[in-house]
Design a protein around this motif. Structure first.
Motif, PDB file in Angstrom:
ATOM      1  N   PHE A 263       0.823  -1.210   0.000  1.00  0.00           N
ATOM      2  CA  PHE A 263       0.000   0.000   0.000  1.00  0.00           C
ATOM      3  C   PHE A 263       0.860   1.264   0.000  1.00  0.00           C
ATOM      4  CE2 PHE A 263      -2.885  -3.193   1.713  1.00  0.00           C
ATOM      5  CZ  PHE A 263      -4.096  -2.862   1.127  1.00  0.00           C
ATOM      6  N   ASP A 264       2.157   1.127   0.299  1.00  0.00           N
ATOM      7  CA  ASP A 264       3.038   2.272   0.507  1.00  0.00           C
ATOM      8  C   ASP A 264       4.431   1.866   0.035  1.00  0.00           C
ATOM      9  OD1 ASP A 264       4.858   4.050   1.699  1.00  0.00           O
ATOM     10  OD2 ASP A 264       3.613   4.354   3.468  1.00  0.00           O
ATOM     11  N   HIS A 265       4.938   2.531  -1.009  1.00  0.00           N
ATOM     12  CA  HIS A 265       6.230   2.122  -1.547  1.00  0.00           C
ATOM     13  C   HIS A 265       6.886   3.274  -2.313  1.00  0.00           C
ATOM     14  CE1 HIS A 265       4.475   1.794  -5.613  1.00  0.00           C
ATOM     15  NE2 HIS A 265       3.416   1.301  -5.001  1.00  0.00           N
ATOM     16  N   PRO A 266       8.224   3.244  -2.465  1.00  0.00           N
ATOM     17  CA  PRO A 266       8.895   4.270  -3.277  1.00  0.00           C
ATOM     18  C   PRO A 266       8.467   4.160  -4.735  1.00  0.00           C
ATOM     19  CG  PRO A 266      10.475   3.018  -1.955  1.00  0.00           C
ATOM     20  CD  PRO A 266       9.176   2.278  -1.886  1.00  0.00           C
ATOM     21  N   LEU A 267       8.540   5.286  -5.438  1.00  0.00           N
ATOM     22  CA  LEU A 267       8.211   5.269  -6.857  1.00  0.00           C
ATOM     23  C   LEU A 267       9.095   4.264  -7.588  1.00  0.00           C
ATOM     24  CD1 LEU A 267       6.806   6.440  -9.373  1.00  0.00           C
ATOM     25  CD2 LEU A 267       8.575   8.226  -9.407  1.00  0.00           C
TER      26      LEU A 267
ATOM     27  N   PRO B 256      13.945   7.690  -4.550  1.00  0.00           N
ATOM     28  CA  PRO B 256      13.509   7.284  -3.196  1.00  0.00           C
ATOM     29  C   PRO B 256      12.693   8.335  -2.469  1.00  0.00           C
ATOM     30  CG  PRO B 256      15.832   7.899  -3.183  1.00  0.00           C
ATOM     31  CD  PRO B 256      15.404   7.891  -4.625  1.00  0.00           C
ATOM     32  N   ASN B 257      12.745   9.593  -2.908  1.00  0.00           N
ATOM     33  CA  ASN B 257      11.998  10.648  -2.224  1.00  0.00           C
ATOM     34  C   ASN B 257      10.602  10.877  -2.804  1.00  0.00           C
ATOM     35  OD1 ASN B 257      15.179  11.948  -2.258  1.00  0.00           O
ATOM     36  ND2 ASN B 257      14.156  11.562  -0.301  1.00  0.00           N
ATOM     37  N   ASP B 258      10.233  10.053  -3.784  1.00  0.00           N
ATOM     38  CA  ASP B 258       8.868  10.070  -4.307  1.00  0.00           C
ATOM     39  C   ASP B 258       8.157   8.821  -3.806  1.00  0.00           C
ATOM     40  OD1 ASP B 258      10.374  11.914  -6.206  1.00  0.00           O
ATOM     41  OD2 ASP B 258       8.306  12.149  -6.898  1.00  0.00           O
ATOM     42  N   ARG B 259       7.095   9.030  -3.043  1.00  0.00           N
ATOM     43  CA  ARG B 259       6.389   7.918  -2.393  1.00  0.00           C
ATOM     44  C   ARG B 259       5.022   7.740  -3.039  1.00  0.00           C
ATOM     45  NH1 ARG B 259       9.147   4.338   0.834  1.00  0.00           N
ATOM     46  NH2 ARG B 259       7.660   3.150   2.106  1.00  0.00           N
ATOM     47  N   ILE B 260       4.645   6.488  -3.243  1.00  0.00           N
ATOM     48  CA  ILE B 260       3.327   6.159  -3.782  1.00  0.00           C
ATOM     49  C   ILE B 260       2.494   5.532  -2.667  1.00  0.00           C
ATOM     50  CG2 ILE B 260       2.036   4.861  -5.507  1.00  0.00           C
ATOM     51  CD1 ILE B 260       3.804   7.089  -6.654  1.00  0.00           C
ATOM     52  N   LEU B 261       1.372   6.150  -2.398  1.00  0.00           N
ATOM     53  CA  LEU B 261       0.445   5.659  -1.372  1.00  0.00           C
ATOM     54  C   LEU B 261      -0.836   5.176  -2.044  1.00  0.00           C
ATOM     55  CD1 LEU B 261       0.748   8.616   1.195  1.00  0.00           C
ATOM     56  CD2 LEU B 261       2.255   6.620   0.940  1.00  0.00           C
ATOM     57  N   HIS B 262      -1.263   3.978  -1.706  1.00  0.00           N
ATOM     58  CA  HIS B 262      -2.535   3.435  -2.192  1.00  0.00           C
ATOM     59  C   HIS B 262      -3.526   3.491  -1.021  1.00  0.00           C
ATOM     60  CE1 HIS B 262      -0.678   1.733  -5.894  1.00  0.00           C
ATOM     61  NE2 HIS B 262       0.387   1.650  -5.113  1.00  0.00           N
TER      62      HIS B 262
ATOM     63  N   ALA C 134       0.579  10.354  -5.049  1.00  0.00           N
ATOM     64  CA  ALA C 134       2.015  10.533  -5.231  1.00  0.00           C
ATOM     65  C   ALA C 134       2.498  11.651  -4.322  1.00  0.00           C
ATOM     66  CB  ALA C 134       2.324  10.855  -6.685  1.00  0.00           C
ATOM     67  N   VAL C 135       3.481  11.348  -3.456  1.00  0.00           N
ATOM     68  CA  VAL C 135       4.026  12.316  -2.519  1.00  0.00           C
ATOM     69  C   VAL C 135       5.504  12.538  -2.839  1.00  0.00           C
ATOM     70  CG1 VAL C 135       4.390  12.913  -0.106  1.00  0.00           C
ATOM     71  CG2 VAL C 135       2.432  11.496  -0.760  1.00  0.00           C
ATOM     72  N   SER C 136       5.883  13.773  -3.158  1.00  0.00           N
ATOM     73  CA  SER C 136       7.283  14.110  -3.422  1.00  0.00           C
ATOM     74  C   SER C 136       7.898  14.748  -2.186  1.00  0.00           C
ATOM     75  CB  SER C 136       7.386  15.065  -4.615  1.00  0.00           C
ATOM     76  OG  SER C 136       6.880  14.447  -5.791  1.00  0.00           O
ATOM     77  N   GLY C 137       9.192  14.480  -1.978  1.00  0.00           N
ATOM     78  CA  GLY C 137       9.869  15.022  -0.805  1.00  0.00           C
ATOM     79  C   GLY C 137       9.814  14.119   0.395  1.00  0.00           C
ATOM     80  N   TRP C 138       9.487  12.867   0.173  1.00  0.00           N
ATOM     81  CA  TRP C 138       9.424  11.883   1.265  1.00  0.00           C
ATOM     82  C   TRP C 138      10.835  11.548   1.746  1.00  0.00           C
ATOM     83  CZ3 TRP C 138       4.575  10.045   2.781  1.00  0.00           C
ATOM     84  CH2 TRP C 138       4.562   8.981   3.712  1.00  0.00           C
ATOM     85  N   SER C 139      10.971  11.314   3.017  1.00  0.00           N
ATOM     86  CA  SER C 139      12.279  10.942   3.546  1.00  0.00           C
ATOM     87  C   SER C 139      12.706   9.580   3.032  1.00  0.00           C
ATOM     88  CB  SER C 139      12.244  10.920   5.074  1.00  0.00           C
ATOM     89  OG  SER C 139      13.454  10.367   5.587  1.00  0.00           O
ATOM     90  N   SER C 140      13.963   9.515   2.577  1.00  0.00           N
ATOM     91  CA  SER C 140      14.466   8.241   2.055  1.00  0.00           C
ATOM     92  C   SER C 140      15.105   7.396   3.159  1.00  0.00           C
ATOM     93  CB  SER C 140      15.488   8.479   0.954  1.00  0.00           C
ATOM     94  OG  SER C 140      16.579   9.229   1.444  1.00  0.00           O
TER      95      SER C 140
END
Length: 484
Positions: free
Chosen positions: A128-132, A137-143, A478-484
């Motif tokens: 449900f939650d993973h890097p693009l 790595p700082n772009d996160r995809i949330l379902h 899509a969330v940009s700026g996520w902590s890697s």
């Protein structure tokens, strides 16, 4: 309409309890084998849908945050309860829509169990939650769950569709307002009892009985409902899309089918034709993925027609209450009339009737029983070749080569499921790529649990089953700026 031993079951399951309708109207559930009422339900109205949606919206604020293990535990509990009560479910389905007990206690109830199990397996591993991707790595995809969902299900395979939709919605973290078919509502009400027994939080699952123009329309246009999943006719799909348009909600549709069964001579004509004919007649022809158009290589055409006719004549009809491989009645008097009209239209259009025909089978005086019917020399312009009949009616045509077979198969607005029979696996796979349908089955193969199901063209959009079914109930963020 004669009524004998009619029992009332007029309440709706809303906010974790059975509640009497606010705008209910009595509706008789008819035994299709006897043409008599055996149960009385209530058809709800807008205020009943509103009450269910309020409960679902309130529950969503908590359920969307539930942990994966919580959803798995509840679905596992539901599966165990369903398994324990399958005999009761089979009896209910057989009575309300006419499936013979062998079919009701077999595929009709077993497939729902398989759907729930498959969705639990998907839920265990789904990300449900993973890097693009690795280099971003700082772009996160949330379902994330889409919200309150309206589920509208049909009468022909009632538990198949309810289990498929409900399990996916619950696994995604959505809450539900379910409207089952008013022709077969009792199995859905029994399923609601199982939901309650499993201990799902109040408001996560709600059931409101009603018809399409009433409760179905209210669900489709309700501003709080964010997604509607419908299995039904093309007409119902169009109505839902129009009603849903002003609120811009997601609409997922699994509509009709007119499956082509392409049979080449190298497949073993006798067995391929026999299997295809029986599959067309399964569930009294009331399956959207039935292979109702048989396309046969021309040099084997006469043999195929003879085998199909003989197979149809060997099929018997009988009471739903009995075990055996016979056909039960059609689910309603309206469906019986529709099937009779199609058979008449085939005769009037000049198709050659080689088995069955108009009316009930010989000796049958009561019940919505149709004759297993086979037409030969069908042309693509005939109604029986173009439109979904939803009865035990097979249309046979011939083809000269692969290109013509594909052209005939694709010359239809519907595109749900097609079939290919040939000993040449390379040819089978080549043609599978060219067929315009969401499902293609080669040489009688069995579809695996979790395989996506849905159509193209006028057969709808979206998919049910496996991760594809789960994702219909999820929004992608899509969330940009996520902590890697």
């Amino acid at each position: 309409m004669e009524r004998t031993n009619v029992f009332r079951k007029t309440s709706f399951y809303i906010d974790g309890q059975w509640q009497e309708p606010l705008a209910g109207k009595d509706y008789s559930v008819i035994d299709p084998a006897m043409e008599t009422a055996f149960a009385m339900i209530s058809l709800g109205g807008d205020v009943d849908v509103d009450r269910a949606v309020v409960a679902a919206a309130r529950a969503f604020t908590v359920w969307q945050e539930s942990a994966r293990y919580e959803r798995i535990e509840l679905l596992e509990r539901l599966l165990a309860i369903y398994t324990q009560r399958m005999d009761e479910m089979a009896q209910t389905i057989s009575r309300e829509m006419g499936a013979p007990m062998t079919l009701a206690s077999g595929p009709q109830v077993q497939i729902a169990r398989r759907h729930i199990r498959a969705m639990i397996d998907v839920l265990k591993d789904y990300q449900f939650d993973h890097p693009l991707r690795a280099d971003a790595p700082n772009d996160r995809i949330l379902h994330q769950p889409i919200g309150v969902c309206g589920l509208i299900t049909p009468w022909n395979w009632p538990m198949n569709q309810i289990a498929q939709k409900v399990a996916a919605a619950l696994a995604a973290g959505c809450t539900i307002v379910l409207k089952p078919s008013e022709l077969a509502p009792l199995s859905a009400m029994l399923f609601a009892e199982m939901i309650d027994e499993a201990g799902f939080p109040a408001g996560v699952f709600n059931l409101v009985n009603g018809d399409g123009p009433g409760v179905g329309h209210a669900i489709a246009r309700h501003p709080t409902i964010r997604m509607v999943s419908l299995t039904g006719s093309g007409r119902a799909g169009e109505a839902v899309m129009l009603a849903a348009a002003p609120t811009f909600k997601r609409v997922v549709l699994e509509l009709g089918g007119k499956g082509a069964n392409i049979i080449f001579g190298d497949s073993g004509i006798a067995e391929s034709v026999r299997r295809g004919t029986l599959q067309c007649f399964n569930n009294t022809g009331q399956s959207c993925n039935a292979p109702t158009r048989m396309l046969v290589e021309r040099s084997y055409y006469d043999e195929a027609v003879a085998v199909a006719a003989e197979t149809a004549r060997s099929v018997t009809v009988g009471p739903p209450s009995e075990e055996g491989g016979h056909l039960g009645p059609l689910a309603s008097g309206r469906q019986f009339d529709i099937v009779q009209d199609y058979i008449k239209s085939g005769i009037a259009a000049g198709a050659r009737l080689v088995a069955g025909g108009v009316g009930r089978p010989e000796g049958v005086k009561r019940g919505f029983y149709a004759r297993p019917t086979v037409f030969a020399d069908v042309t693509p312009d005939m109604r029986i070749a173009r439109e979904e009949i939803f009865g035990p009616v097979l249309s046979i045509m011939s083809f000269d080569d692969e290109d013509q077979a594909v052209a005939l198969a694709n010359a239809n607005d519907l595109g749900l499921a097609n079939y290919i029979q040939t000993a040449d696996q390379t040819r089978a796979e080549r043609l599978a790529r060219r067929l315009e349908s969401g499902v293609v089955v080669l040489n009688g193969a069995t579809r695996a649990p979790g395989s996506p199901f849905g159509g193209m063209k006028h057969s709808g959009n979206g998919r049910e089953g496996g991760r594809w079914g789960l994702e219909e109930f999820l929004e992608v963020k899509a969330v940009s700026g996520w902590s890697s």
